[in-house]
Design a protein around this motif. Sequence first.
Motif, PDB file in Angstrom:
ATOM      1  N   MET A   1     -29.758 -26.886 107.459  1.00 12.68           N
ATOM      2  CA  MET A   1     -29.726 -27.382 106.297  1.00 12.68           C
ATOM      3  C   MET A   1     -28.797 -28.589 106.097  1.00 12.68           C
ATOM      4  N   PHE A   2     -29.154 -29.584 105.090  1.00 11.29           N
ATOM      5  CA  PHE A   2     -28.161 -30.663 104.876  1.00 11.29           C
ATOM      6  C   PHE A   2     -28.144 -31.213 103.502  1.00 11.29           C
ATOM      7  N   PHE A   3     -27.289 -31.799 102.944  1.00 10.24           N
ATOM      8  CA  PHE A   3     -27.299 -32.145 101.744  1.00 10.24           C
ATOM      9  C   PHE A   3     -27.379 -33.745 101.470  1.00 10.24           C
ATOM     10  N   ASP A   4     -27.614 -34.456 102.422  1.00  5.78           N
ATOM     11  CA  ASP A   4     -27.992 -35.735 102.216  1.00  5.78           C
ATOM     12  C   ASP A   4     -29.381 -36.109 102.746  1.00  5.78           C
ATOM     13  N   PRO A   5     -30.392 -36.478 101.858  1.00  4.04           N
ATOM     14  CA  PRO A   5     -31.619 -36.467 102.436  1.00  4.04           C
ATOM     15  C   PRO A   5     -31.782 -37.717 103.721  1.00  4.04           C
TER      16      PRO A   5
ATOM     17  N   ALA B   1     -18.781 -35.559 100.522  1.00  2.36           N
ATOM     18  CA  ALA B   1     -17.712 -35.592  99.757  1.00  2.36           C
ATOM     19  C   ALA B   1     -18.340 -35.685  98.356  1.00  2.36           C
ATOM     20  N   ARG B   2     -19.307 -36.297  97.995  1.00  2.00           N
ATOM     21  CA  ARG B   2     -19.763 -36.605  96.699  1.00  2.00           C
ATOM     22  C   ARG B   2     -20.357 -35.366  95.998  1.00  2.00           C
TER      23      ARG B   2
ATOM     24  N   ARG C   1     -18.797 -32.938  92.786  1.00  3.16           N
ATOM     25  CA  ARG C   1     -19.638 -32.435  91.734  1.00  3.16           C
ATOM     26  C   ARG C   1     -19.350 -31.033  91.276  1.00  3.16           C
ATOM     27  N   LEU C   2     -19.289 -30.444  92.577  1.00  2.00           N
ATOM     28  CA  LEU C   2     -19.025 -28.702  92.531  1.00  2.00           C
ATOM     29  C   LEU C   2     -17.797 -28.502  91.991  1.00  2.00           C
ATOM     30  N   HIS C   3     -16.828 -29.311  92.332  1.00  2.90           N
ATOM     31  CA  HIS C   3     -15.330 -29.016  91.952  1.00  2.90           C
ATOM     32  C   HIS C   3     -15.107 -29.229  90.529  1.00  2.90           C
ATOM     33  N   ARG C   4     -16.003 -30.392  90.370  1.00  4.20           N
ATOM     34  CA  ARG C   4     -15.512 -30.882  88.953  1.00  4.20           C
ATOM     35  C   ARG C   4     -16.596 -29.587  87.843  1.00  4.20           C
ATOM     36  N   ALA C   5     -17.547 -29.095  88.488  1.00  7.42           N
ATOM     37  CA  ALA C   5     -18.094 -28.140  87.611  1.00  7.42           C
ATOM     38  C   ALA C   5     -17.309 -26.848  87.571  1.00  7.42           C
ATOM     39  N   ALA C   6     -16.607 -26.600  88.663  1.00  6.69           N
ATOM     40  CA  ALA C   6     -15.664 -25.337  88.947  1.00  6.69           C
ATOM     41  C   ALA C   6     -14.457 -25.329  87.764  1.00  6.69           C
TER      42      ALA C   6
END
Length: 306
Positions: free
Chosen positions: A181-185, A233-234, A238-243
Amino acid sequence: VVQQLGPRPDGSIPFSVEFNPPRDAAGEARLWRAAREFERLHPAFVSMTYGAGGSTRDRTIRVTGQLARETTLLTVAHLTAVDHSVAELRSIVGAYADSGIRNLLVLRGDPPGDVLGDWVKHPEGVEYAEDLVRMVRDLGDFHVGVASFPQGHPRSDNLDDDTRYLVAKLRAGAEYSITQMFFDPEHYLRLRDRAIACDPVEGAKPIIPELMPITSLRTVERAVELCGRPLPARVMERLHRAAGDGPEENRAAVREVGIEIATEIAERLIAEGAPCLHFITLNFAKATGEVLANLGYTMSPAPAHA
Ligand code: FAD
């Protein structure tokens, strides 16, 4: 599997899902609920991972066989070389074949409990996944997939060697690979370019990207554990901002952003011509179902007895 890949007549691209062996009866019930939900979304295939512990292994082989026999799902069994002699590996492949499973995802596996622990080959086992690919192909008419690593395998010294090892597995008879899995296409796209540059024929075999919808900060930990790398990091921002900053994470907001991130990655991969989207589900259908719904995939009506 390869026959299921690529755009469908309606222009959509197929998706597939990964399950994990259940640990107990409750886990088994959850797996079946997810499998029945996914059946209604018509995945190209489902795959079942293969773990380290002995009793879990027996359950894995049993449940994977049941999935193949009792559902309409094309079932791919993962097979790993950890702690197995060649004779044991042959007998596992035989057990899968008895359940009608002809598709195997062939892996070396990791030492139990430690992704980066020292790899110790079984004295009568195999050293690399490439050897296991040959073994399985020699056993008969099996379709074999292997693992690929958009950011390189954590043990590989460099990306060029890593790509050569992938191509060696494809030359040994694997028909496709599924990525970590990856989070940067961009990482996926660069792997695809490297594979073709390394070998224009073997390297052009389908590379199926693996995605995992993040549903909580705890699933981030799981994702990092599974891929052995931090998330970009980006994405974390986003996840931490939502948390939020409160003592409790805002779970609903994290989940929403996690689904949004997975949807965005999927959209980019579709636009870039990925042959299929493979989702890690942790045996839950809901989050992956939401990403698929965002992408326009629709469910068949529930069967009358459900
Ligand atoms: P290999 O291809 O054998 O590679 C292992 C290491 O050796 C790599 O560093 C590679 O670069 C290096 N290497 C390969 N060939 C050579 C060579 N000829 N000379 C020198 N070095 C070489 N693990 C499980 O336990 N169960 C699962 O069900 C499972 N499913 C997975 C599904 C996917 C889609 C992915 C991406 C991974 C999965 N894994 C699973 C994890 C996988 O087993 C580990 O990442 C493992 O460390 C590597 O497996 P591999 O098949 O890529 O091994």
